[in-house]
Design a protein around this motif. Structure first.
Motif, mmCIF file in Angstrom:
data_model
loop_
_atom_site.group_PDB
_atom_site.id
_atom_site.type_symbol
_atom_site.label_atom_id
_atom_site.label_comp_id
_atom_site.label_asym_id
_atom_site.label_seq_id
_atom_site.Cartn_x
_atom_site.Cartn_y
_atom_site.Cartn_z
ATOM 1 N N ASN A 104 0.857 -1.187 0.000
ATOM 2 C CA ASN A 104 0.000 0.000 0.000
ATOM 3 C C ASN A 104 0.895 1.240 0.000
ATOM 4 O OD1 ASN A 104 -2.040 1.836 0.307
ATOM 5 N ND2 ASN A 104 -2.667 1.162 2.335
ATOM 6 N N VAL A 105 0.846 2.016 -1.072
ATOM 7 C CA VAL A 105 1.660 3.228 -1.165
ATOM 8 C C VAL A 105 0.969 4.329 -0.372
ATOM 9 C CG1 VAL A 105 2.669 4.945 -2.709
ATOM 10 C CG2 VAL A 105 2.528 2.551 -3.442
ATOM 11 N N LEU A 106 1.629 4.796 0.694
ATOM 12 C CA LEU A 106 1.060 5.843 1.545
ATOM 13 C C LEU A 106 1.495 7.241 1.113
ATOM 14 C CD1 LEU A 106 1.342 4.269 5.115
ATOM 15 C CD2 LEU A 106 -0.544 4.139 3.479
ATOM 16 N N SER A 107 2.677 7.321 0.501
ATOM 17 C CA SER A 107 3.190 8.603 -0.001
ATOM 18 C C SER A 107 4.307 8.302 -0.987
ATOM 19 C CB SER A 107 3.718 9.474 1.150
ATOM 20 O OG SER A 107 4.966 8.985 1.602
ATOM 21 N N GLU A 108 4.945 9.342 -1.516
ATOM 22 C CA GLU A 108 6.045 9.131 -2.466
ATOM 23 C C GLU A 108 7.278 8.528 -1.795
ATOM 24 O OE1 GLU A 108 6.776 12.695 -4.702
ATOM 25 O OE2 GLU A 108 4.866 12.523 -5.774
ATOM 26 N N VAL A 139 6.749 6.399 1.327
ATOM 27 C CA VAL A 139 6.348 5.351 2.271
ATOM 28 C C VAL A 139 5.522 4.259 1.588
ATOM 29 C CG1 VAL A 139 5.162 4.843 4.441
ATOM 30 C CG2 VAL A 139 6.356 7.031 4.170
ATOM 31 N N LEU A 140 6.018 3.015 1.709
ATOM 32 C CA LEU A 140 5.326 1.830 1.218
ATOM 33 C C LEU A 140 4.968 0.976 2.425
ATOM 34 C CD1 LEU A 140 4.444 -0.154 -1.062
ATOM 35 C CD2 LEU A 140 6.760 -1.108 -0.921
ATOM 36 N N LYS A 141 3.697 0.684 2.595
ATOM 37 C CA LYS A 141 3.221 -0.124 3.718
ATOM 38 C C LYS A 141 3.120 -1.581 3.276
ATOM 39 C CE LYS A 141 -0.476 -0.067 7.166
ATOM 40 N NZ LYS A 141 -1.727 0.592 7.568
ATOM 41 N N ASP A 171 2.752 -4.141 5.776
ATOM 42 C CA ASP A 171 2.528 -4.781 7.072
ATOM 43 C C ASP A 171 1.637 -6.012 7.016
ATOM 44 O OD1 ASP A 171 0.140 -3.445 6.624
ATOM 45 O OD2 ASP A 171 -0.012 -2.654 8.663
ATOM 46 N N THR A 205 11.636 7.419 9.125
ATOM 47 C CA THR A 205 10.199 7.128 9.177
ATOM 48 C C THR A 205 9.612 7.527 10.531
ATOM 49 O OG1 THR A 205 10.657 5.226 7.772
ATOM 50 C CG2 THR A 205 8.477 5.337 8.724
ATOM 51 N N GLY A 221 1.030 7.096 -6.381
ATOM 52 C CA GLY A 221 0.427 5.958 -5.701
ATOM 53 C C GLY A 221 0.732 4.618 -6.327
#
Length: 197
Positions: free
Chosen positions: A13-17, A19-21, A23, A100, A184
């Protein structure tokens, strides 16, 4: 696209340019079968390097490191981020800044678990700015052991970590190399190369 890249596309899940989630399979809920594949991949890449120990950092590096240790038949040591009553005495320590979490923590390993005879493979879940990897390299070097390489599950190649480590003469092997998280969407390094051909 390799097995990990496919999983990132499916469940990441791309949270921002920046941050990739991940989990749902790597750093909160863990997919054991995926970790087994990751461990096997690292073991194949470092099979001829005489690795005697794997060093990682708690907590997200532990699962892939243990699986690599299983295939390489070597112990895994993880650096602690928190002080423990049982972790005392002769410690190897380094400071690591997390971009982070925007905090600096001291990580530590007992001197009795890494020594000058060891040939160490460092494994971590993410490589962005390289601070965690550099902290682990520092600890390994304090022990007198030799760093044989750094195995990274997911590298954010658009950040400077890999270049910083390579400039220090360190071998970096990343299973998934992300070129961009813009708009995204996850774009991998090999896709960028294919677009140019």
């Amino acid at each position: 696209m390799n097995f990990l890249e496919k999983r990132i596309i499916k469940d990441g899940n791309v949270l921002s340019e920046h941050v990739l989630k991940v989990d749902s399979f790597l750093n909160h809920q863990i997919d054991p079968n995926l970790m087994l594949e990751i461990g096997k991949e690292f073991a194949e890449r470092f099979a001829n390097d005489g690795v005697t120990k794997i060093v990682t950092i708690e907590s997200s590096g532990i699962a892939p490191a243990v699986m690599a240790g299983l295939f390489l038949k070597v112990p895994v040591v993880f650096a602690r981020k928190r002080k423990s009553l049982t972790l005392n005495g002769d410690l190897l320590t380094a400071s690591v800044h997390s971009f982070t979490k925007n905090e600096t923590k001291e990580i530590s390993i007992s001197k009795k678990y890494v020594n000058k005879e060891d040939r160490v493979l460092i494994i971590d879940d993410f490589l962005a700015n390289g601070q965690a990897a550099l902290g682990l390299v520092d600890i390994v070097q304090q022990s007198g052991a030799k760093v044989k390489g750094i195995g990274i599950v997911i590298e954010k190649s658009f950040q400077q970590g890999a270049q910083i480590l390579s400039k220090q003469g360190l071998r970096v092997e990343s299973i998934a190399r992300i070129a961009s998280l813009e708009n995204g969407e996850v774009t991998f390094i090999n896709e960028k190369v294919e677009e140019l051909v």
